[in-house]
Design a protein around this motif. Structure first.
Motif, mmCIF file in Angstrom:
data_model
loop_
_atom_site.group_PDB
_atom_site.id
_atom_site.type_symbol
_atom_site.label_atom_id
_atom_site.label_comp_id
_atom_site.label_asym_id
_atom_site.label_seq_id
_atom_site.Cartn_x
_atom_site.Cartn_y
_atom_site.Cartn_z
ATOM 1 N N PHE A 44 0.924 -1.051 -0.032
ATOM 2 C CA PHE A 44 0.072 0.062 0.166
ATOM 3 C C PHE A 44 0.893 1.345 -0.031
ATOM 4 O O PHE A 44 0.705 2.166 -0.731
ATOM 5 N N VAL A 45 1.809 1.373 0.808
ATOM 6 C CA VAL A 45 2.845 2.242 0.621
ATOM 7 C C VAL A 45 3.467 2.566 -0.232
ATOM 8 O O VAL A 45 3.684 3.858 -0.873
ATOM 9 N N GLY A 46 4.114 1.457 -1.260
ATOM 10 C CA GLY A 46 4.704 1.421 -2.132
ATOM 11 C C GLY A 46 3.897 2.013 -3.338
ATOM 12 O O GLY A 46 4.427 3.005 -4.163
ATOM 13 N N VAL A 47 2.648 1.652 -3.452
ATOM 14 C CA VAL A 47 1.776 2.046 -4.529
ATOM 15 C C VAL A 47 1.283 3.690 -4.034
ATOM 16 O O VAL A 47 1.307 4.456 -5.177
ATOM 17 N N LEU A 48 1.312 4.094 -2.976
ATOM 18 C CA LEU A 48 1.034 5.549 -2.522
ATOM 19 C C LEU A 48 2.152 6.348 -3.218
ATOM 20 O O LEU A 48 2.030 7.494 -3.740
ATOM 21 N N MET A 49 3.362 5.673 -2.895
ATOM 22 C CA MET A 49 4.624 6.427 -3.307
ATOM 23 C C MET A 49 4.663 6.601 -4.810
ATOM 24 O O MET A 49 4.808 7.630 -5.332
ATOM 25 N N TRP A 50 4.116 5.490 -5.656
ATOM 26 C CA TRP A 50 4.161 5.585 -7.225
ATOM 27 C C TRP A 50 3.134 6.614 -7.480
ATOM 28 O O TRP A 50 3.264 7.298 -8.320
ATOM 29 N N LEU A 51 1.992 6.657 -6.819
ATOM 30 C CA LEU A 51 0.866 7.467 -7.244
ATOM 31 C C LEU A 51 1.436 9.050 -6.832
ATOM 32 O O LEU A 51 1.362 9.996 -7.678
ATOM 33 N N ILE A 52 1.885 9.247 -5.762
ATOM 34 C CA ILE A 52 2.520 10.442 -5.868
ATOM 35 C C ILE A 52 3.593 10.925 -6.912
ATOM 36 O O ILE A 52 3.570 12.060 -7.353
ATOM 37 N N TYR A 53 4.494 9.977 -7.081
ATOM 38 C CA TYR A 53 5.541 10.057 -8.141
ATOM 39 C C TYR A 53 4.862 10.473 -9.357
ATOM 40 O O TYR A 53 5.058 11.126 -10.225
ATOM 41 N N GLY A 54 3.643 9.668 -9.714
ATOM 42 C CA GLY A 54 2.917 10.100 -11.137
ATOM 43 C C GLY A 54 2.552 11.462 -11.055
ATOM 44 O O GLY A 54 2.596 12.065 -12.032
ATOM 45 N N PHE A 55 1.877 11.773 -9.890
ATOM 46 C CA PHE A 55 1.337 13.425 -10.093
ATOM 47 C C PHE A 55 2.552 14.061 -10.106
ATOM 48 O O PHE A 55 2.637 15.251 -10.796
ATOM 49 N N LEU A 56 3.605 13.874 -9.415
ATOM 50 C CA LEU A 56 4.800 14.958 -9.445
ATOM 51 C C LEU A 56 5.376 14.874 -10.851
ATOM 52 O O LEU A 56 5.844 15.994 -11.271
ATOM 53 N N LYS A 57 5.542 13.769 -11.597
ATOM 54 C CA LYS A 57 6.019 13.715 -13.092
ATOM 55 C C LYS A 57 4.627 13.918 -14.033
ATOM 56 O O LYS A 57 5.191 13.926 -15.281
ATOM 57 N N ASN A 58 3.617 14.237 -13.522
ATOM 58 C CA ASN A 58 2.557 14.493 -14.446
ATOM 59 C C ASN A 58 2.124 13.241 -15.618
ATOM 60 O O ASN A 58 2.256 13.384 -16.560
ATOM 61 N N SER A 59 2.478 11.838 -14.888
ATOM 62 C CA SER A 59 2.330 10.890 -15.716
ATOM 63 C C SER A 59 1.000 10.177 -15.578
ATOM 64 O O SER A 59 0.807 9.463 -14.884
ATOM 65 N N THR A 60 0.195 10.421 -16.782
ATOM 66 C CA THR A 60 -1.019 9.850 -16.730
ATOM 67 C C THR A 60 -1.295 8.568 -16.614
ATOM 68 O O THR A 60 -1.979 7.723 -15.732
ATOM 69 N N PRO A 61 -0.524 7.571 -17.311
ATOM 70 C CA PRO A 61 -0.409 5.976 -16.850
ATOM 71 C C PRO A 61 0.049 5.638 -15.614
ATOM 72 O O PRO A 61 -0.577 4.787 -14.842
ATOM 73 N N ILE A 62 0.923 6.428 -15.016
ATOM 74 C CA ILE A 62 1.159 6.134 -13.598
ATOM 75 C C ILE A 62 -0.049 6.310 -12.771
ATOM 76 O O ILE A 62 -0.230 5.401 -11.737
ATOM 77 N N ILE A 63 -0.246 7.403 -12.854
ATOM 78 C CA ILE A 63 -1.591 7.971 -11.969
ATOM 79 C C ILE A 63 -2.768 7.023 -12.330
ATOM 80 O O ILE A 63 -3.365 6.589 -11.220
ATOM 81 N N PHE A 64 -2.964 6.716 -13.329
ATOM 82 C CA PHE A 64 -4.223 5.706 -13.670
ATOM 83 C C PHE A 64 -4.024 4.548 -12.979
ATOM 84 O O PHE A 64 -4.906 3.875 -12.352
ATOM 85 N N ALA A 65 -2.952 3.717 -13.191
ATOM 86 C CA ALA A 65 -2.584 2.380 -12.609
ATOM 87 C C ALA A 65 -2.732 2.564 -11.237
ATOM 88 O O ALA A 65 -3.361 1.339 -10.579
ATOM 89 N N ASN A 66 -2.085 3.438 -10.701
ATOM 90 C CA ASN A 66 -1.683 3.350 -8.990
ATOM 91 C C ASN A 66 -3.120 3.812 -8.474
ATOM 92 O O ASN A 66 -3.333 3.581 -7.173
ATOM 93 N N THR A 67 -3.892 4.609 -9.043
ATOM 94 C CA THR A 67 -5.082 4.985 -8.459
ATOM 95 C C THR A 67 -5.993 3.762 -8.226
ATOM 96 O O THR A 67 -6.532 3.425 -7.166
ATOM 97 N N ILE A 68 -6.152 2.921 -9.481
ATOM 98 C CA ILE A 68 -6.884 1.836 -9.405
ATOM 99 C C ILE A 68 -6.476 0.840 -8.200
ATOM 100 O O ILE A 68 -7.013 0.020 -7.600
ATOM 101 N N THR A 69 -5.080 0.629 -8.233
ATOM 102 C CA THR A 69 -4.288 -0.238 -7.584
ATOM 103 C C THR A 69 -4.499 0.009 -5.963
ATOM 104 O O THR A 69 -4.547 -0.794 -5.238
ATOM 105 N N ILE A 70 -4.317 1.233 -5.823
ATOM 106 C CA ILE A 70 -4.379 1.651 -4.206
ATOM 107 C C ILE A 70 -5.892 1.457 -3.625
ATOM 108 O O ILE A 70 -5.954 1.040 -2.772
ATOM 109 N N VAL A 71 -6.829 1.456 -4.503
ATOM 110 C CA VAL A 71 -8.207 1.229 -4.042
ATOM 111 C C VAL A 71 -8.179 -0.368 -3.736
ATOM 112 O O VAL A 71 -8.689 -0.683 -2.926
#
Length: 86
Positions: A44-71
């Motif tokens: 959970f913490v790892g996926v949360l970090m990936w989600l934050i990273y995705g937002f910081l990099k403005n990477s839609t695929p990373i945001i998309f995948a990790n939003t679903i995965t964190i849920v």
């Protein structure tokens, strides 16, 4: 959309989709005996970090995948806490 984004979306869809059958099976069977609570929390913490990273990099695929995965992982943590035999 360039080829890099397409590859990112394909990877996001495949890796996220691979996790969903576990969530569904756990929900249907209510069997959480094979799920490790520490692993779920670390994941959970790892996926949360990936989600934050995705937002910081403005990477839609990373945001998309990790939003679903964190849920999904949140649901597994919830199921583990609720259905765990004490």
């Amino acid at each position: 959309m360039n080829y890099t984004e397409i590859i990112g979306f394909i990877a996001a869809i495949l890796t996220t989709a691979a996790f969903l059958p576990q969530v569904y099976k756990t929900w249907k069977t209510k069997d959480v005996s094979s799920l490790s609570f520490p692993m779920l929390l670390i994941f959970f913490v790892g996926v949360l970090m990936w989600l934050i990273y995705g937002f910081l990099k403005n990477s839609t695929p990373i945001i998309f995948a990790n939003t679903i995965t964190i849920v999904s992982v949140f649901l597994l943590v919830y199921f583990k806490a609720r259905y765990h035999k004490k």
